[in-house]
Write a protein that holds these residues in place. Sequence first.
Motif, PDB file in Angstrom:
ATOM      1  N   PRO A  81       0.822  -1.201   0.000  1.00 37.30           N
ATOM      2  CA  PRO A  81       0.000   0.000   0.000  1.00 37.30           C
ATOM      3  C   PRO A  81       0.861   1.257   0.000  1.00 37.30           C
ATOM      4  O   PRO A  81       1.942   1.287   0.595  1.00 37.30           O
ATOM      5  N   ALA A  83       0.933   5.758   0.286  1.00 33.75           N
ATOM      6  CA  ALA A  83       0.414   6.759   1.224  1.00 33.75           C
ATOM      7  C   ALA A  83      -1.080   6.992   1.043  1.00 33.75           C
ATOM      8  O   ALA A  83      -1.804   7.217   2.019  1.00 33.75           O
ATOM      9  N   HIS A  85      -3.431   4.776   0.072  1.00 29.94           N
ATOM     10  CA  HIS A  85      -4.149   3.689   0.746  1.00 29.94           C
ATOM     11  C   HIS A  85      -4.171   3.918   2.252  1.00 29.94           C
ATOM     12  O   HIS A  85      -5.195   3.709   2.921  1.00 29.94           O
ATOM     13  N   GLN A  86      -3.034   4.323   2.796  1.00 31.95           N
ATOM     14  CA  GLN A  86      -2.916   4.478   4.247  1.00 31.95           C
ATOM     15  C   GLN A  86      -3.778   5.618   4.773  1.00 31.95           C
ATOM     16  O   GLN A  86      -4.403   5.505   5.835  1.00 31.95           O
ATOM     17  N   ALA A  89      -7.419   4.457   4.831  1.00 29.40           N
ATOM     18  CA  ALA A  89      -7.648   3.549   5.958  1.00 29.40           C
ATOM     19  C   ALA A  89      -7.746   4.324   7.265  1.00 29.40           C
ATOM     20  O   ALA A  89      -8.592   4.029   8.132  1.00 29.40           O
ATOM     21  N   ALA A  90      -6.899   5.337   7.424  1.00 30.64           N
ATOM     22  CA  ALA A  90      -6.924   6.153   8.647  1.00 30.64           C
ATOM     23  C   ALA A  90      -8.235   6.934   8.745  1.00 30.64           C
ATOM     24  O   ALA A  90      -8.788   7.087   9.847  1.00 30.64           O
ATOM     25  N   HIS A 109      -6.151  -2.066  -0.169  1.00 32.71           N
ATOM     26  CA  HIS A 109      -6.877  -1.296   0.843  1.00 32.71           C
ATOM     27  C   HIS A 109      -6.952  -2.070   2.164  1.00 32.71           C
ATOM     28  O   HIS A 109      -6.742  -1.505   3.241  1.00 32.71           O
ATOM     29  N   ALA A 112      -3.680  -2.127   3.932  1.00 36.47           N
ATOM     30  CA  ALA A 112      -3.410  -0.832   4.560  1.00 36.47           C
ATOM     31  C   ALA A 112      -4.198  -0.639   5.847  1.00 36.47           C
ATOM     32  O   ALA A 112      -3.871   0.242   6.644  1.00 36.47           O
ATOM     33  N   GLY A 113      -5.256  -1.441   6.038  1.00 35.67           N
ATOM     34  CA  GLY A 113      -6.030  -1.338   7.268  1.00 35.67           C
ATOM     35  C   GLY A 113      -7.491  -0.998   7.092  1.00 35.67           C
ATOM     36  O   GLY A 113      -8.236  -0.946   8.073  1.00 35.67           O
ATOM     37  N   SER A 114      -7.940  -0.756   5.861  1.00 36.95           N
ATOM     38  CA  SER A 114      -9.367  -0.502   5.635  1.00 36.95           C
ATOM     39  C   SER A 114     -10.163  -1.766   5.956  1.00 36.95           C
ATOM     40  O   SER A 114      -9.755  -2.872   5.595  1.00 36.95           O
TER      41      SER A 114
END
Length: 252
Positions: A81, A83, A85-86, A89-90, A109, A112-114
């Motif tokens: 991922p 920046a 994507h990150q 997710a944030a 995604h 990245a944490g989504s």
Amino acid sequence: MSQAEDISLVARWLAESESTVLFTGAGISTESGIPDFRSPGGVWTKYRTIYFDEFRQSAEARREYWRQKSEAHVEFSAAAPNAGHQILAAWEAHGVARGLITQNIDGLHQIAGSRQVLELHGTAREATCLDCAARFEIDPLVVQFRETGEVPPCPNCETGRLKHATVSFGQMLPTDVLETAYDWCSDADLILAIGSSLVVTPAADLPVAVRRRGGRVVILNRDETGLDQIADAKLSGGIGATLVAIDAALSR
């Protein structure tokens, strides 16, 4: 307005929004080194299309399909991922966005944490059996195909037709996923359409659904899109850098 002014405006809209939907296409993944299959040299330009009906009916078509997919697998399996994507997710984790709808099949995604992700075209990180509906991790099956040159049998029913869990030409989008995507957009007051040409329906109709509801449409894409005329803001810089800038403005 300047790009900087548009970024500040979009950040304010994000802060004010009660229901924001994120929508992504291939453009966000090209910044992770995954080529757009439609681009020159992409898989779709090098090989003939295997349509879904042909896949179901022909063992030779299934072998050619797996050969093409195995080549594409090399291009995305090692990708990470970026920046963009990150940031997305944030935003979900912090309640800035309700969730994410994607045309992409690379799974970046989720890496990245989504968590709230609707994959309109499925995922290339899994395989599914058309006959028993079982699903499997794709990596060992791709390795098996490369070693044998034969389509792996279904590990569950042993005789079923095993296919990547992606939507092929001539195959319907998953109805439940598409319906949920429309539900999200019908409730949204803001959608960010990121890295998509917005010409392939029914996916391209999702921002229209937000507009119809009276919500704002923001498009972030390097080139012109099919929906620029309905956008409240159009940003054309690099996706990762632009999302970082919006996030910085949002934090302020």
